[in-house]
Write a protein that holds these residues in place. Sequence first.
Motif, PDB file in Angstrom:
ATOM      1  N   ASP A 137       0.823  -1.219   0.000  1.00  0.00           N
ATOM      2  CA  ASP A 137       0.000   0.000   0.000  1.00  0.00           C
ATOM      3  C   ASP A 137       0.850   1.259   0.000  1.00  0.00           C
ATOM      4  OD1 ASP A 137      -2.219  -1.564   0.116  1.00  0.00           O
ATOM      5  OD2 ASP A 137      -2.630  -1.258   2.246  1.00  0.00           O
ATOM      6  N   ASP A 138       1.951   1.231   0.755  1.00  0.00           N
ATOM      7  CA  ASP A 138       2.692   2.490   0.966  1.00  0.00           C
ATOM      8  C   ASP A 138       3.714   2.805  -0.129  1.00  0.00           C
ATOM      9  OD1 ASP A 138       4.509   0.554   1.570  1.00  0.00           O
ATOM     10  OD2 ASP A 138       4.765   1.093   3.685  1.00  0.00           O
ATOM     11  N   LYS A 158       4.003   2.197  -8.237  1.00  0.00           N
ATOM     12  CA  LYS A 158       3.013   1.129  -8.422  1.00  0.00           C
ATOM     13  C   LYS A 158       2.735   0.927  -9.914  1.00  0.00           C
ATOM     14  CE  LYS A 158       0.767   1.887  -3.938  1.00  0.00           C
ATOM     15  NZ  LYS A 158      -0.269   2.607  -3.220  1.00  0.00           N
ATOM     16  N   GLU A 177      -0.744  12.205  -3.505  1.00  0.00           N
ATOM     17  CA  GLU A 177      -0.066  11.626  -2.334  1.00  0.00           C
ATOM     18  C   GLU A 177      -0.088  12.612  -1.160  1.00  0.00           C
ATOM     19  OE1 GLU A 177       2.941   8.714  -4.858  1.00  0.00           O
ATOM     20  OE2 GLU A 177       3.674  10.640  -4.125  1.00  0.00           O
ATOM     21  N   ASN A 189      -1.810   5.780  -0.633  1.00  0.00           N
ATOM     22  CA  ASN A 189      -1.854   4.343  -0.312  1.00  0.00           C
ATOM     23  C   ASN A 189      -2.843   3.578  -1.188  1.00  0.00           C
ATOM     24  OD1 ASN A 189      -4.133   5.511   0.740  1.00  0.00           O
ATOM     25  ND2 ASN A 189      -4.185   4.235   2.583  1.00  0.00           N
TER      26      ASN A 189
END
Length: 558
Positions: free
Chosen positions: A442-443, A449, A477, A483
């Motif tokens: 998630d972080d 990503k 962000e 996340n």
Amino acid sequence: MGYKTDIEIAREANKKPIQEIGAKLGIGSDDLLPYGHDKAKVSQSFINSVQGNKNGKLILVTAINPTPAGEGKTTTTVGLGDGLNRIGKKAAVCIREASLGPNFGMKGGAAGGGYAQIVPMEDMNLHFTGDFHAITSAHSLLSAMIDNHIYWGNELEIDIRRVVWRRVVDMNDRALRQITASLGGVANGFPREAGFDITVASEVMAILCLSNNLKDLEKRLGDMIVAYRRDRSPVFARDIKADGAMTVLLKDAMQPNLVQTLENNPAFVHGGPFANIAHGCNSVIATTTALKIADYVVTEAGFGADLGAEKFMNIKCRKAGLAPDCVVLVATVRAMKMNGGVAKGDLGNEDVAAVNKGCANLGRHIGNLKSFGVPVVVAINHFVTDTDAEVQAVKDYVKTQGSEAILSQHWEHGSKGSEALATRVAEIADSGISAFAPIYPDDMKLADKIQTIAKRIYHAEEALMDQKIRDQLKLWEEQGYGNLPVCMAKTQYSFSTDPTLRGAPTGFSVPVREVRLSAGAGFVVAVCGEIMTMPGLPRTPSAENIHLNDDGQIEGLF
């Protein structure tokens, strides 16, 4: 030998009253809201009552990249569900609803095929229980309320150049992709650019499919960002005060639909985000409910595993706390040959060399799926033109990839043809060897990503993002959205963004054209290459052949 069309087979189905189908899963008739005799919605009170039950096994069906030769992912999902019931397992199927756009365009329906279908086929591929109409209406209500707010003085100080909420319609209509709204003078508001997406790309669709209950639904609807002010601060749907009324419109649509297979086994058909432009999985509420009342749940993820399965794992499972016990990867000999360079007209001729050449696409999907820690079985969806040598070539190849391939003949023989596949899948699901984990945390930064998916799943050199896109991701962000998972909007036909590039290409980049924040659904959409969130109709749309015959029956749906 002449084979019957899907619609002919579906029309001859020996359907049972939906109350009998519900009874197989312990759903009483009081908990079914019937739509006619063969469709029903399952009540929220029943869903609440089974939450303490232990979960059954979750089986995901996905596929290689689609080709014009056809793969039969839904057909295999249904065939496997019937096969599991045939070998004495209590199994249910969970699939998506069909969008009208592709039904009248070129993709056709979404109810399976041959003797592995869900019925009523015509209803499911048309208006069904009205869920998509409800989503379109809720979406349209918000659109109207935004423009109405601006018209009556714009108290929220929305910058009308920065209204990000687009409109939707459940039809392929390229003329609406980019429009100018509010023309015609003072009485009609302030002219601005706008545009339409297809309903299945609506954030409302994604929210309906990811919400656990009506309370969760209302909160997520309120969280949607609809516009920005001049200082770039976001305006939410709850600021427009639309979330309550939207929830009212979606009250029934939120309840899963229960129907049946040709063999009278239970099937939940609910929600329908496309996998190329949205997250491509049926609703969380249908899947989690099925897991509480069946021992095995077979669900599908749209298009190839690079899209549907990736989003199932990284978005749906992450959000809903689910983990697949086994993944079935659907392939056909015909599609292998097409990936190996054979033209569609020549697919009927035996060509083992082309099968071997085309298997690279299959191999890449196997490797990708295994990287999530899940066991993979390849289902060879049998076509009557396949030769033994061609089938064997696929089996031999899959063995070299550390997996196994099983021939399944459900299209031709129903559950009798999928018994071997069902037996093996149940063994693997029961073994508990799945060690599922999403492929990014998630972080991780949003840009990273996107890069992770581009490199690890598509096997691209990199995702190309200009400074404007990187700045946008950074801003999100800073606003607390870092996340969220990412939902890639990309062509389904290739690992790359070039739909003509079949097989397992390398040495390409993935250009990210724009990014959209779906703050209510809980993901960031990265629009890659030339993909459109509003498809167009082909030169000869399926709609030209759809009509009522002299007996008042529908012809031409497929």
